[in-house]
Design a protein around this motif. Sequence first.
Motif, mmCIF file in Angstrom:
data_model
loop_
_atom_site.group_PDB
_atom_site.id
_atom_site.type_symbol
_atom_site.label_atom_id
_atom_site.label_comp_id
_atom_site.label_asym_id
_atom_site.label_seq_id
_atom_site.Cartn_x
_atom_site.Cartn_y
_atom_site.Cartn_z
ATOM 1 N N ILE A 81 0.809 -1.222 0.000
ATOM 2 C CA ILE A 81 0.000 0.000 0.000
ATOM 3 C C ILE A 81 0.842 1.272 0.000
ATOM 4 C CG2 ILE A 81 -0.224 0.066 2.523
ATOM 5 C CD1 ILE A 81 -2.947 0.997 -0.085
ATOM 6 N N SER A 82 1.995 1.266 0.677
ATOM 7 C CA SER A 82 2.802 2.491 0.753
ATOM 8 C C SER A 82 3.296 2.951 -0.608
ATOM 9 C CB SER A 82 4.007 2.282 1.687
ATOM 10 O OG SER A 82 3.615 2.297 3.039
ATOM 11 N N TRP A 83 3.445 2.013 -1.540
ATOM 12 C CA TRP A 83 3.962 2.356 -2.862
ATOM 13 C C TRP A 83 2.925 3.073 -3.727
ATOM 14 C CZ3 TRP A 83 8.996 1.939 -3.981
ATOM 15 C CH2 TRP A 83 9.772 1.134 -3.141
ATOM 16 N N ILE A 84 1.647 2.920 -3.390
ATOM 17 C CA ILE A 84 0.619 3.521 -4.243
ATOM 18 C C ILE A 84 -0.161 4.628 -3.552
ATOM 19 C CG2 ILE A 84 0.362 1.403 -5.587
ATOM 20 C CD1 ILE A 84 -2.248 0.919 -4.018
ATOM 21 N N ALA A 85 -0.092 4.686 -2.212
ATOM 22 C CA ALA A 85 -0.879 5.683 -1.481
ATOM 23 C C ALA A 85 -0.208 7.044 -1.455
ATOM 24 C CB ALA A 85 -1.127 5.197 -0.053
ATOM 25 N N MET A 86 1.064 7.099 -1.836
ATOM 26 C CA MET A 86 1.794 8.372 -1.803
ATOM 27 C C MET A 86 1.250 9.365 -2.830
ATOM 28 S SD MET A 86 5.799 7.366 -1.210
ATOM 29 C CE MET A 86 5.904 6.115 -2.479
ATOM 30 N N ASP A 87 1.330 10.640 -2.472
ATOM 31 C CA ASP A 87 0.948 11.718 -3.387
ATOM 32 C C ASP A 87 2.139 12.677 -3.468
ATOM 33 O OD1 ASP A 87 -0.335 13.520 -4.982
ATOM 34 O OD2 ASP A 87 -1.640 14.327 -3.418
ATOM 35 N N ASN A 88 3.038 12.398 -4.408
ATOM 36 C CA ASN A 88 4.252 13.204 -4.510
ATOM 37 C C ASN A 88 4.690 13.292 -5.961
ATOM 38 O OD1 ASN A 88 5.545 10.737 -5.090
ATOM 39 N ND2 ASN A 88 6.021 10.399 -2.935
ATOM 40 N N MET A 89 5.889 13.796 -6.202
ATOM 41 C CA MET A 89 6.338 13.984 -7.582
ATOM 42 C C MET A 89 6.498 12.647 -8.310
ATOM 43 S SD MET A 89 10.381 14.862 -7.315
ATOM 44 C CE MET A 89 11.519 13.727 -6.527
ATOM 45 N N VAL A 90 6.699 11.551 -7.553
ATOM 46 C CA VAL A 90 6.861 10.239 -8.174
ATOM 47 C C VAL A 90 5.537 9.713 -8.704
ATOM 48 C CG1 VAL A 90 7.564 7.855 -7.769
ATOM 49 C CG2 VAL A 90 8.840 9.710 -6.693
#
Length: 416
Positions: A81-90
């Motif tokens: 989940i941590s790989w997809i829940a982020m909201d950043n430049m990536v």
Amino acid sequence: MEKRCPVALDITGRDIHAEADGLRAQGPATQVELPGGVLAWSINSYAVIKKMLTDPRVTKSARNHWPAFINGEIPPDWEMISWIAMDNMVTAYGKDHVRLRRLVGKAFTPRRTEAIRPRIVELTNQLVDALETVEPGEVVDLRERFAYPLPARLVADLIGMSEDARVKTAKVIDMMVDTTVTPEQAQAVLLGWRGAMADLIAAKRREPGEDITSDLIAARDEDGSRLSEEELTDTIFAILGAGSETTINFFDNAITALLTHPDQLEMVKSGRASWDDVIDETLRVESPLAHLPLRYAVEDIELDGVTIPKGDPILVNYSAVGRDPALHGEDAGRFDLTRTDKEHLSFGHGPHFCLGAGVARLVATIGLSTLFERFPDLALAVTREELQPLPTFIMNGHRALPVRLTAPVPAGAHAR
């Protein structure tokens, strides 16, 4: 085309190269099963990966282009989940990606990269000096004592994180890349790193410093529309994670390659090969990243008879790129500093090319050259076959790197 059952990726990362060879043999895109039974497409060919990394029909934004995530079918405790829940430049898409990348890019200009050099030298010497206190012949874990702390401390410095906070957060990052974690651990990882970043941001709001976090806070507070609070939190974490984990594994792999290829190490010592050769050949044959999650098809994508349907997740296998026989021949898996073509995509390609590539090359050059100048007879304490891989299909490295340290050459005996 023949319909195949999805291949369950080995969550233990036991042999990522053999796995990539098997997937590549099945075609340009092969459906695989991730933890939790989630299906994705693995891309393992150099030509297809390079094209896909610049394809506007491919995005990294789950919140915009992964229906299963948007519709709530992916649970909040999914193992990744941590790989997809982020909201950043990536993970941002379109104009948001350009906006965030421009903000972060200010911290990695050539001038600012060169300004970091003295700190890299200082950190490297601190770690090597500490190794000199070890009795000659004693076995030490060089991953723990050198490969891990050098990039981790440097990136923590860049974002203004204290050493105590870095040590606590490091445990969270290690678990994030571990693909054997349970759903409960995955949920704790997500809460853990977001909490750590919130604490860092709060501290920097109280006492700004000369660091990336303070710069991004200033950009956010001057004009709230430029950087949301979630973007701020997640972007700082992305810098910390991407800047440390990949470089840690690079050092691990480069040192391993040189110690298991003494003829190649001798070429460096004699000046017949450069540290740039070592960096690029290591990144080619042992990319620190293996399967990087996740990208998504914005529309149906046709690849030589295979269709990746709109909305399906995609895994790019960076560790497969440099070992593709179509690019580097049948000996693509051989570490060879004299190879004229060392092309790889370990820093990415296209709009997501690594902003910190210049810093990574600088710390790699200073770190490796200093280590081998001070310990020219450094040796592995086990055979290469006895080194245990990290428990992950996302990263490429070892759990430990046991070495024997011989009597060091005094500091200053060689020019750095």
